[in-house]
Design a protein around this motif. Structure first.
Motif, mmCIF file in Angstrom:
data_model
loop_
_atom_site.group_PDB
_atom_site.id
_atom_site.type_symbol
_atom_site.label_atom_id
_atom_site.label_comp_id
_atom_site.label_asym_id
_atom_site.label_seq_id
_atom_site.Cartn_x
_atom_site.Cartn_y
_atom_site.Cartn_z
ATOM 1 N N LEU A 15 0.835 -1.191 0.000
ATOM 2 C CA LEU A 15 0.000 0.000 0.000
ATOM 3 C C LEU A 15 0.877 1.250 0.000
ATOM 4 O O LEU A 15 1.635 1.481 0.941
ATOM 5 N N VAL A 16 0.781 2.058 -1.059
ATOM 6 C CA VAL A 16 1.612 3.257 -1.177
ATOM 7 C C VAL A 16 1.138 4.309 -0.174
ATOM 8 O O VAL A 16 -0.008 4.716 -0.177
ATOM 9 N N LEU A 17 2.068 4.738 0.706
ATOM 10 C CA LEU A 17 1.748 5.759 1.705
ATOM 11 C C LEU A 17 2.274 7.135 1.316
ATOM 12 O O LEU A 17 1.699 8.152 1.685
ATOM 13 N N TRP A 18 3.407 7.170 0.600
ATOM 14 C CA TRP A 18 4.030 8.443 0.212
ATOM 15 C C TRP A 18 4.794 8.225 -1.073
ATOM 16 O O TRP A 18 5.402 7.174 -1.271
ATOM 17 N N LYS A 19 4.760 9.210 -1.968
ATOM 18 C CA LYS A 19 5.573 9.108 -3.176
ATOM 19 C C LYS A 19 6.006 10.489 -3.639
ATOM 20 O O LYS A 19 5.342 11.485 -3.374
ATOM 21 N N LYS A 20 7.159 10.496 -4.291
ATOM 22 C CA LYS A 20 7.714 11.723 -4.863
ATOM 23 C C LYS A 20 8.101 11.403 -6.306
ATOM 24 O O LYS A 20 8.767 10.405 -6.565
ATOM 25 N N THR A 21 7.697 12.256 -7.213
ATOM 26 C CA THR A 21 7.947 12.045 -8.639
ATOM 27 C C THR A 21 8.853 13.148 -9.164
ATOM 28 O O THR A 21 8.680 14.318 -8.821
ATOM 29 N N THR A 22 9.828 12.763 -10.001
ATOM 30 C CA THR A 22 10.750 13.699 -10.632
ATOM 31 C C THR A 22 10.813 13.369 -12.118
ATOM 32 O O THR A 22 10.973 12.201 -12.478
ATOM 33 N N PRO A 23 10.703 14.376 -12.992
ATOM 34 C CA PRO A 23 10.731 14.092 -14.433
ATOM 35 C C PRO A 23 12.133 13.710 -14.910
ATOM 36 O O PRO A 23 13.140 14.102 -14.325
ATOM 37 N N LEU A 24 12.184 12.946 -15.987
ATOM 38 C CA LEU A 24 13.446 12.518 -16.590
ATOM 39 C C LEU A 24 14.302 13.710 -16.991
ATOM 40 O O LEU A 24 15.527 13.667 -16.891
ATOM 41 N N SER A 25 13.679 14.807 -17.393
ATOM 42 C CA SER A 25 14.414 15.982 -17.857
ATOM 43 C C SER A 25 15.303 16.604 -16.776
ATOM 44 O O SER A 25 16.196 17.395 -17.082
ATOM 45 N N ALA A 26 15.104 16.241 -15.506
ATOM 46 C CA ALA A 26 15.917 16.782 -14.405
ATOM 47 C C ALA A 26 17.286 16.123 -14.325
ATOM 48 O O ALA A 26 18.147 16.574 -13.581
ATOM 49 N N PHE A 27 17.520 15.048 -15.108
ATOM 50 C CA PHE A 27 18.756 14.286 -15.005
ATOM 51 C C PHE A 27 19.515 14.271 -16.322
ATOM 52 O O PHE A 27 18.921 14.315 -17.392
ATOM 53 N N SER A 28 20.849 14.174 -16.212
ATOM 54 C CA SER A 28 21.687 14.166 -17.409
ATOM 55 C C SER A 28 22.588 12.942 -17.501
ATOM 56 O O SER A 28 23.146 12.672 -18.558
ATOM 57 N N GLU A 29 22.758 12.176 -16.399
ATOM 58 C CA GLU A 29 23.629 11.002 -16.436
ATOM 59 C C GLU A 29 23.298 10.031 -15.319
ATOM 60 O O GLU A 29 22.658 10.377 -14.331
ATOM 61 N N ILE A 30 23.787 8.801 -15.513
ATOM 62 C CA ILE A 30 23.721 7.753 -14.498
ATOM 63 C C ILE A 30 25.162 7.471 -14.099
ATOM 64 O O ILE A 30 26.024 7.334 -14.963
ATOM 65 N N HIS A 31 25.431 7.415 -12.810
ATOM 66 C CA HIS A 31 26.790 7.081 -12.377
ATOM 67 C C HIS A 31 26.749 6.287 -11.075
ATOM 68 O O HIS A 31 25.690 6.047 -10.517
ATOM 69 N N PHE A 32 27.912 5.876 -10.629
ATOM 70 C CA PHE A 32 28.058 5.077 -9.411
ATOM 71 C C PHE A 32 28.817 5.897 -8.374
ATOM 72 O O PHE A 32 29.721 6.641 -8.717
ATOM 73 N N GLU A 33 28.430 5.739 -7.124
ATOM 74 C CA GLU A 33 29.172 6.325 -6.013
ATOM 75 C C GLU A 33 29.439 5.219 -5.007
ATOM 76 O O GLU A 33 28.604 4.341 -4.806
ATOM 77 N N GLN A 34 30.596 5.277 -4.378
ATOM 78 C CA GLN A 34 30.985 4.249 -3.416
ATOM 79 C C GLN A 34 31.194 4.888 -2.056
ATOM 80 O O GLN A 34 31.951 5.840 -1.915
#
Length: 170
Positions: free
Chosen positions: A87-106
């Protein structure tokens, strides 16, 4: 539909799909049963400690019962917190246009393997950031993180910053 998005691609990372979530649930249930002698006792002191024990256990169960779920669907990234994963209690949505890359952090850990995060970033220092998933930095989990990043890249059209350029240790 935004440019670079492939059809109706959906990528989901769920907390309840991890075996550790289920094992933790069983352990919490066992801890609840283990504490029963405290509240079933006839001594007042045991009732006091039982109340303390179960109030702490209830707080832990509350955090356990609200696992997060990250998803990409219809050009939107969404983070949800669901009661027992249903049961979804809370959600936050962000559009794809807000991002420019996928990366990894350690992130380094002192007592176990490091944690590797699959992160989506916007442009500039003040750009939007979205942590899609995290994994323990083992060889098999690094492969899972890479596969997830590739699935996200195919679904979104965003480029992946590679392990070598991100400075991750294998």
């Amino acid at each position: 539909m935004e440019a670079g998005v492939m059809g109706d691609a959906i990528v989901v990372q769920r907390g309840v799909s991890a075996p550790a979530w289920w094992i933790t649930g069983v352990a919490l249930f066992a801890a609840g049963i283990w504490g029963l002698p405290l509240i079933e006792s006839t001594q007042f002191e045991n009732h006091f400690f039982g109340l303390f024990y179960y109030s702490i256990l209830a707080g832990i169960v509350l955090f356990w019962a609200l696992p997060s779920e990250q998803r990409f669907e219809n050009g939107q990234f969404e983070r949800r917190f669901c009661l027992l994963g249903l049961l979804v209690l809370w959600k936050k949505t962000t559009p794809l246009s807000a991002f420019s890359e996928i990366h990894f952090e350690q992130d380094p850990n002192l007592f176990r393997k490091d944690t590797v995060w699959v992160i989506l970033s916007g442009t500039g220092d003040e750009g939007e950031r979205f942590a899609f998933a995290n994994f323990s930095a083992t060889a098999s989990n690094m492969a899972k993180a890479q596969a997830l990043a590739e699935a996200l890249s195919q679904a979104t059209g965003l480029p992946i910053k590679t392990h070598e350029s991100a400075g991750l240790a294998e």
